[in-house]
Design a protein around this motif. Structure first.
Motif, PDB file in Angstrom:
ATOM      1  N   GLY A  72     -70.976  12.364 -19.854  1.00 41.09           N
ATOM      2  CA  GLY A  72     -70.796  10.924 -19.982  1.00 41.09           C
ATOM      3  C   GLY A  72     -69.822  10.538 -21.063  1.00 41.09           C
ATOM      4  N   SER A  73     -70.224   9.591 -21.915  1.00 35.54           N
ATOM      5  CA  SER A  73     -69.349   9.053 -22.954  1.00 35.54           C
ATOM      6  C   SER A  73     -69.065  10.058 -24.062  1.00 35.54           C
ATOM      7  N   ALA A  74     -69.814  11.170 -24.083  1.00 36.13           N
ATOM      8  CA  ALA A  74     -69.602  12.180 -25.114  1.00 36.13           C
ATOM      9  C   ALA A  74     -68.369  13.031 -24.841  1.00 36.13           C
ATOM     10  N   LYS A  75     -67.840  12.986 -23.620  1.00 34.28           N
ATOM     11  CA  LYS A  75     -66.664  13.774 -23.287  1.00 34.28           C
ATOM     12  C   LYS A  75     -65.467  13.295 -24.111  1.00 34.28           C
ATOM     13  N   ILE A  76     -64.659  14.241 -24.531  1.00 37.67           N
ATOM     14  CA  ILE A  76     -63.547  13.940 -25.422  1.00 37.67           C
ATOM     15  C   ILE A  76     -62.271  13.739 -24.616  1.00 37.67           C
ATOM     16  N   LYS A  77     -61.697  12.551 -24.702  1.00 39.68           N
ATOM     17  CA  LYS A  77     -60.447  12.236 -24.017  1.00 39.68           C
ATOM     18  C   LYS A  77     -59.284  12.608 -24.919  1.00 39.68           C
ATOM     19  N   LYS A  78     -58.460  13.550 -24.465  1.00 44.07           N
ATOM     20  CA  LYS A  78     -57.337  13.998 -25.269  1.00 44.07           C
ATOM     21  C   LYS A  78     -56.180  13.007 -25.195  1.00 44.07           C
ATOM     22  N   THR A  79     -55.481  12.826 -26.310  1.00 43.56           N
ATOM     23  CA  THR A  79     -54.268  12.004 -26.308  1.00 43.56           C
ATOM     24  C   THR A  79     -53.073  12.944 -26.390  1.00 43.56           C
ATOM     25  N   GLU A  80     -53.015  13.835 -25.426  1.00 44.69           N
ATOM     26  CA  GLU A  80     -51.898  14.749 -25.324  1.00 44.69           C
ATOM     27  C   GLU A  80     -51.655  15.060 -23.854  1.00 44.69           C
ATOM     28  N   GLY A  81     -50.511  15.630 -23.570  1.00 49.13           N
ATOM     29  CA  GLY A  81     -50.195  15.963 -22.192  1.00 49.13           C
ATOM     30  C   GLY A  81     -48.828  16.601 -22.082  1.00 49.13           C
ATOM     31  N   LYS A  82     -48.387  16.775 -20.841  1.00 49.58           N
ATOM     32  CA  LYS A  82     -47.112  17.427 -20.554  1.00 49.58           C
ATOM     33  C   LYS A  82     -46.099  16.376 -20.095  1.00 49.58           C
ATOM     34  N   VAL A  83     -44.905  16.440 -20.658  1.00 52.10           N
ATOM     35  CA  VAL A  83     -43.848  15.505 -20.284  1.00 52.10           C
ATOM     36  C   VAL A  83     -43.379  15.804 -18.861  1.00 52.10           C
ATOM     37  N   VAL A  84     -43.397  14.778 -18.014  1.00 56.47           N
ATOM     38  CA  VAL A  84     -42.953  14.904 -16.634  1.00 56.47           C
ATOM     39  C   VAL A  84     -41.528  14.397 -16.471  1.00 56.47           C
ATOM     40  N   ALA A  85     -41.208  13.286 -17.138  1.00 51.71           N
ATOM     41  CA  ALA A  85     -39.874  12.696 -17.038  1.00 51.71           C
ATOM     42  C   ALA A  85     -39.611  11.827 -18.256  1.00 51.71           C
ATOM     43  N   VAL A  86     -38.337  11.663 -18.586  1.00 57.16           N
ATOM     44  CA  VAL A  86     -37.960  10.845 -19.743  1.00 57.16           C
ATOM     45  C   VAL A  86     -36.877   9.853 -19.347  1.00 57.16           C
ATOM     46  N   GLY A  87     -36.863   8.704 -20.017  1.00 54.55           N
ATOM     47  CA  GLY A  87     -35.819   7.716 -19.814  1.00 54.55           C
ATOM     48  C   GLY A  87     -34.541   8.114 -20.541  1.00 54.55           C
ATOM     49  N   PRO A  88     -33.487   7.339 -20.371  1.00 52.81           N
ATOM     50  CA  PRO A  88     -32.204   7.660 -20.995  1.00 52.81           C
ATOM     51  C   PRO A  88     -32.185   7.438 -22.497  1.00 52.81           C
ATOM     52  N   GLY A  89     -33.127   6.645 -23.026  1.00 51.73           N
ATOM     53  CA  GLY A  89     -33.156   6.342 -24.452  1.00 51.73           C
ATOM     54  C   GLY A  89     -32.885   4.869 -24.695  1.00 51.73           C
ATOM     55  N   ARG A  90     -33.125   4.423 -25.919  1.00 52.91           N
ATOM     56  CA  ARG A  90     -32.866   3.026 -26.270  1.00 52.91           C
ATOM     57  C   ARG A  90     -31.546   2.928 -27.027  1.00 52.91           C
ATOM     58  N   THR A  91     -30.981   1.741 -27.021  1.00 52.39           N
ATOM     59  CA  THR A  91     -29.700   1.533 -27.688  1.00 52.39           C
ATOM     60  C   THR A  91     -29.899   0.830 -29.028  1.00 52.39           C
ATOM     61  N   HIS A  92     -29.054   1.154 -29.981  1.00 53.94           N
ATOM     62  CA  HIS A  92     -29.112   0.502 -31.286  1.00 53.94           C
ATOM     63  C   HIS A  92     -28.726  -0.962 -31.110  1.00 53.94           C
ATOM     64  N   GLN A  93     -29.509  -1.863 -31.687  1.00 55.52           N
ATOM     65  CA  GLN A  93     -29.312  -3.295 -31.443  1.00 55.52           C
ATOM     66  C   GLN A  93     -28.005  -3.831 -32.008  1.00 55.52           C
ATOM     67  N   GLU A  94     -27.397  -3.116 -32.962  1.00 54.45           N
ATOM     68  CA  GLU A  94     -26.146  -3.590 -33.542  1.00 54.45           C
ATOM     69  C   GLU A  94     -24.923  -2.837 -33.009  1.00 54.45           C
ATOM     70  N   SER A  95     -24.991  -1.524 -33.016  1.00 55.64           N
ATOM     71  CA  SER A  95     -23.830  -0.728 -32.600  1.00 55.64           C
ATOM     72  C   SER A  95     -23.785  -0.454 -31.107  1.00 55.64           C
ATOM     73  N   GLY A  96     -24.934  -0.547 -30.441  1.00 53.14           N
ATOM     74  CA  GLY A  96     -24.986  -0.246 -29.015  1.00 53.14           C
ATOM     75  C   GLY A  96     -25.025   1.237 -28.700  1.00 53.14           C
ATOM     76  N   LEU A  97     -25.076   2.081 -29.724  1.00 51.55           N
ATOM     77  CA  LEU A  97     -25.145   3.521 -29.508  1.00 51.55           C
ATOM     78  C   LEU A  97     -26.504   3.904 -28.931  1.00 51.55           C
ATOM     79  N   LEU A  98     -26.514   4.925 -28.086  1.00 51.41           N
ATOM     80  CA  LEU A  98     -27.740   5.365 -27.431  1.00 51.41           C
ATOM     81  C   LEU A  98     -28.489   6.357 -28.316  1.00 51.41           C
ATOM     82  N   PHE A  99     -29.747   6.062 -28.579  1.00 56.29           N
ATOM     83  CA  PHE A  99     -30.594   6.991 -29.311  1.00 56.29           C
ATOM     84  C   PHE A  99     -30.985   8.129 -28.376  1.00 56.29           C
ATOM     85  N   PRO A 100     -30.716   9.375 -28.727  1.00 54.35           N
ATOM     86  CA  PRO A 100     -31.110  10.485 -27.855  1.00 54.35           C
ATOM     87  C   PRO A 100     -32.629  10.619 -27.803  1.00 54.35           C
TER      88      PRO A 100
END
Length: 241
Positions: A72-100
Motif C-alpha cells: 500500500g502506501s508504504a511502497k517507496i516511489k522512486k524519483t529516478e528513471g531512464k532518459v527516453v528523449a530530450v528536447g533541443p534545449g532552452r535559449t538564453h533570454q538575452e543572447s539567444g544562444l542555445l543551452f546544451p
C-alpha cells in the motif's frame, strides 16, 4: 484528462507542427509512439520541446534491502528513471544562444520529489522534467558514486552527519536536531559550470575534496548506495575550507 494530455494529443494530430517532425529532420531524440498515450492510440513521433526531458520512471520499490515486503502506501516511489528523449534545449533570454542539454537518451537521472509531470505512455509511467530539475545523472542500471555526475553548477556533497555536543555536554546527532539538517560536508562531485550569455562555461570555484558550508535547507537530499548526499547549487555555498 489533464491539460498536458490534451496538448500532447493535439500535437500528435498536427502533422505539420514543429514538435512532431520526420525522424530524419528531428533536432532532438525522437520517441515513436506505437502504443498508447494517456489511454489513446497515437501514431507519430513525440519530441520533447525546449529543455524538457522524457523519463521512464523507475519501478516502485516494494521490498527493502533487508527483504521486508512493503504494501500500500508504504511502497517507496522512486524519483529516478531512464532518459527516453530530450528536447533541443532552452535559449538564453538575452543572447539567444542555445543551452546544451546535459543528458542524452539512455542515461539515468534523479530528480526532485515534486518535479515533473507524469504521463502514461506504452503502459508505463513516464514523466516530463526540465533539465534544471535533474539532481544527478548516472550511467548503467544502478546509481553509484562512481557512475554519478552532477550537471550545470551543481555540487555533490557528502553531508557531515557527525555528532554535535551541546553547551551542557549532551551529545546529539546533527540529523536529530529539530528544524535543521546538516549543511556542511565534503565535496565529492563538481558540475561543469553554468553557461554565460556569450556561450562560455563559467566553471565552479569548488574542487573535489573541499569542505563546504551551504545555506540551511538549500541542498536537495540524494541517497547513493545507502549514504546521504546533498546536491547544492554553487550560489548556495557560503564558504569552503
Amino acid at each position: 484528462m489533464t491539460k498536458l494530455s490534451c496538448c500532447l494529443l493535439a500535437l500528435a494530430a498536427a502533422h505539420g507542427c514543429n514538435a512532431f517532425v520526420a525522424p530524419g529532420n528531428a533536432r532532438a531524440t525522437d520517441v515513436r509512439l506505437d502504443a498508447k498515450l494517456e489511454g489513446r492510440d497515437i501514431d507519430g513521433v513525440l519530441t520533447p520541446t525546449n529543455n524538457f526531458v522524457l523519463v521512464k520512471v523507475a519501478d516502485i520499490l516494494d521490498e527493502t534491502d533487508g527483504g521486508i515486503l512493503l504494501t500500500g502506501s508504504a511502497k517507496i516511489k522512486k524519483t529516478e528513471g531512464k532518459v527516453v528523449a530530450v528536447g533541443p534545449g532552452r535559449t538564453h533570454q538575452e543572447s539567444g544562444l542555445l543551452f546544451p542539454m546535459p543528458v542524452v537518451a539512455g542515461e539515468g537521472v534523479v530528480y526532485g520529489k515534486y518535479d515533473g509531470t507524469e504521463i502514461d505512455y506504452e503502459s508505463g509511467k513516464h514523466t516530463l522534467i526540465q533539465d534544471t530539475d535533474i539532481l544527478v545523472k548516472f550511467t548503467g542500471d544502478e546509481l553509484t558514486l562512481e557512475s554519478a555526475d552532477v550537471v550545470s553548477d551543481n555540487v555533490l556533497v557528502k553531508v557531515d552527519a557527525s555528532e554535535e555536543e551541546t553547551a551542557s555536554g549532551l551529545v546529539i546527532a546533527a540529523t536529530a536536531k529539530k528544524g535543521s539538517r546538516p549543511s556542511t560536508g565534503k565535496v565529492v562531485k563538481v558540475g561543469p559550470g553554468r553557461m554565460a550569455a556569450n556561450g562560455e562555461i563559467m566553471t565552479v570555484d569548488i574542487a573535489v575534496d573541499d569542505y563546504v558550508k551551504f545555506r540551511d535547507f538549500a541542498g536537495n537530499e540524494v541517497q547513493i548506495s545507502g549514504e546521504e548526499y546533498a546536491v547544492v547549487r554553487m550560489t548556495d555555498i557560503l564558504a569552503k575550507f
